[in-house]
Design an enzyme around this catalytic site. Sequence first.
Site, PDB file in Angstrom:
ATOM      1  N   SER B 135      41.038  44.441  29.685  1.00 40.90           N
ATOM      2  CA  SER B 135      41.038  43.012  30.152  1.00 40.90           C
ATOM      3  C   SER B 135      42.165  42.110  29.707  1.00 40.90           C
ATOM      4  O   SER B 135      42.398  42.177  28.626  1.00 40.90           O
ATOM      5  CB  SER B 135      39.502  42.412  29.689  1.00 40.90           C
ATOM      6  OG  SER B 135      39.296  41.173  30.519  1.00 40.90           O
ATOM      7  N   SER B 146      32.632  38.316  30.790  1.00 36.62           N
ATOM      8  CA  SER B 146      31.231  39.458  30.955  1.00 36.62           C
ATOM      9  C   SER B 146      31.158  39.564  32.468  1.00 36.62           C
ATOM     10  O   SER B 146      30.588  40.887  32.829  1.00 36.62           O
ATOM     11  CB  SER B 146      30.090  39.055  30.128  1.00 36.62           C
ATOM     12  OG  SER B 146      29.697  37.921  30.785  1.00 36.62           O
ATOM     13  N   ASP B 203      29.327  32.852  37.551  1.00 42.69           N
ATOM     14  CA  ASP B 203      30.412  33.841  37.414  1.00 42.69           C
ATOM     15  C   ASP B 203      30.768  35.123  38.042  1.00 42.69           C
ATOM     16  O   ASP B 203      31.723  35.622  38.538  1.00 42.69           O
ATOM     17  CB  ASP B 203      30.399  34.088  35.781  1.00 42.69           C
ATOM     18  CG  ASP B 203      30.605  32.884  34.882  1.00 42.69           C
ATOM     19  OD1 ASP B 203      30.531  31.875  35.593  1.00 42.69           O
ATOM     20  OD2 ASP B 203      30.825  33.182  33.580  1.00 42.69           O
TER      21      ASP B 203
END
Lengths: 386, 386
Positions: B135, B146, B203
């Site tokens: 990432s 996350s 998210d």
Amino acid sequence: MEIRARAPGKIILCGEHAVVHGCAAVAASIDLCTQVLLQSSQDGDVGLLQLELKDLNLQFSWSISRIQDFLPSETLPLSSSVECCSSDMMERLIALVAEHNIPEANIGLAVGVSAFLWLYISIAGFKTAKAIVTSNLPMGSGLGSSASFCVALSASLLALSGTISSASDQDGNLVLGERERELVNRWAFEGERIIHGRPSGIDNSVSTFGNMIMFKSGELTRIKAGLPLKMLITNTKVGRNTKALVAGVAERAGRHPEAMSSVFKAIDAISMELSTIIQSGASDDLSIIEKEEKLQELMEMNMGLLQSMGVSHASIEMVLQTTLKYKLTSKLTGAGGGGCVLTLLPSLLPSNVVEKVIAVLESHGFQCFIAAIGGGGVEVCVNHRL
Amino acid sequence: MEIRARAPGKIILCGEHAVVHGCAAVAASIDLCTQVLLQSSQDGDVGLLQLELKDLNLQFSWSISRIQDFLPSETLPLSSSVECCSSDMMERLIALVAEHNIPEANIGLAVGVSAFLWLYISIAGFKTAKAIVTSNLPMGSGLGSSASFCVALSASLLALSGTISSASDQDGNLVLGERERELVNRWAFEGERIIHGRPSGIDNSVSTFGNMIMFKSGELTRIKAGLPLKMLITNTKVGRNTKALVAGVAERAGRHPEAMSSVFKAIDAISMELSTIIQSGASDDLSIIEKEEKLQELMEMNMGLLQSMGVSHASIEMVLQTTLKYKLTSKLTGAGGGGCVLTLLPSLLPSNVVEKVIAVLESHGFQCFIAAIGGGGVEVCVNHRL
């Protein structure tokens, strides 16, 4: 005869800018003052009107007969009936002041001296005298230095002319009643008009009456502070253009009407809350420390809202950051874009912390003052024996 | 078979905190991603499930039979019917993960690995495979790392299990329709629930669908950005307690209900205005430069309002001050109290200015990313030949 008058400066505790859009703001007197010493009989100086601006190291002097040529007595108001300065009179004053070769750049000084002449002649007539002016207020920083000058001058002149002639208290100060203060305030306002064009009347009112004033939609309400408060006032010395800042906020309000009207509303609520806390004194259950914390929170909220209006400045943010390191809350006072910043000094704050903060701020080139908030207004003391 | 999935992180453009109080907020995807590489057949690794977290230099490995002991198949949902992880199941996962000796302090890692196991077994069953995760999103900084992990993982697992099996485009990526993305999103949300307890769903939605999302009172509305935008994202690396910050704002709202409700209202208006500008594209008369200026003004206003809520931090103010020196506008993104700060990079800003700003910010110990805003969501690429 010797007359001493001193009149306090002011800070805006909350509500600046929003007040232009109909919201409440709160101003308070500070114990930084302008003092005028008026000596009405100077041996050897008969026939002269003198003005000494001690802090600027400047002296002005006019022969009374020269003044009479410029400002014939029939054009002047009486000390007890306040009138505004006509544009014709204003031109005469400027011509009279211009004989003193004030640099063109210092237009503020020229209008200040004009205001002095206007108030002097209008209130005291063509008396021989010397006025000595000192001040611990920085000029042009939004702390009401011009208003405190006009108030102290008007009060001393009204005492000189005998228009206010109250009894004296144990310190020798005249006990000024509501009527006397009102007269001082109105004359001072005329002086402010000469200096500022269209003043709000807030600065001279706070300087005259002391304490605090809430103002909203042009109405002034006097507030009695029940809470002793100390502020650190930091002068960033960054000059700013108040008119442009006010116009900038109005333009932003035009571009984002919904968001900005909520910003103004939030400030209105903050002003109301703040004035309630300050008036509360010992009359409720909150301790002074709890009240100080509430005030700090309201100051932080108000500062954020001012930031959202775009009137902060790198110098202001520097003060905010510096004081934050010591867990102190600050907000700009006045127009922003530079000018002065307030930092609440809680009653239990150790003095060495205050000293440290000041040292850091001054190392950045700022000028610091500690001021008690909400004290009395103008004071006049007459000594007839001299 | 080898499957690669990548899913973007997110930023909150405006409305953080106010959204908790019923106001609109806008989130956008950023082109910083989490990538999951799933290798389903590893010679010599038969019977193992492996997880490699490259950035953390960590490897985990479980024998499939061990997993089957802990998580019997009859307790698991099917990949096409999303179910939440029961508390009983959660305990089993934690016990399984605990065999790997993760330090107690790193609870975030433990729940992340639990989420991995849950998603893996629930979607792909007891297949032998290795997942390699990389990432370029900083963890725990409010950039949705996350969620992007859960989205990329869910997408790759749904591809592995054959539950999503769309045609590929010219780049080899699966063409994911609304239904496929919805399934990915729901699984990712369950993963987020394991990691965060009660996530908002924002998210994972942004990471799955890309572009922007407006959310208000629990409802998410997808927004198509018509304006290409670039942001400098500065990670202050100051850890913060989101729950405490949210609670702090709620407490302040309780103490000053009138002022704070106006603050929230102002933010609601800003979110609405911002989403309108961003959606406008080339469809109105404003140039891109004028739109960028409007966005900067709205960001400044939102930042001021966040300051009035008390969620700024010295590190955030440092970024604001630094970028202000280059006439750039910044605002915190997410919970505040540290975390990340956004700085709009106008399209005409010379690259050497950006480099300078980054150099100064990094000299303060901050970490900088340049990100394009509002790009596509999760991408999956399947290579059957391996």
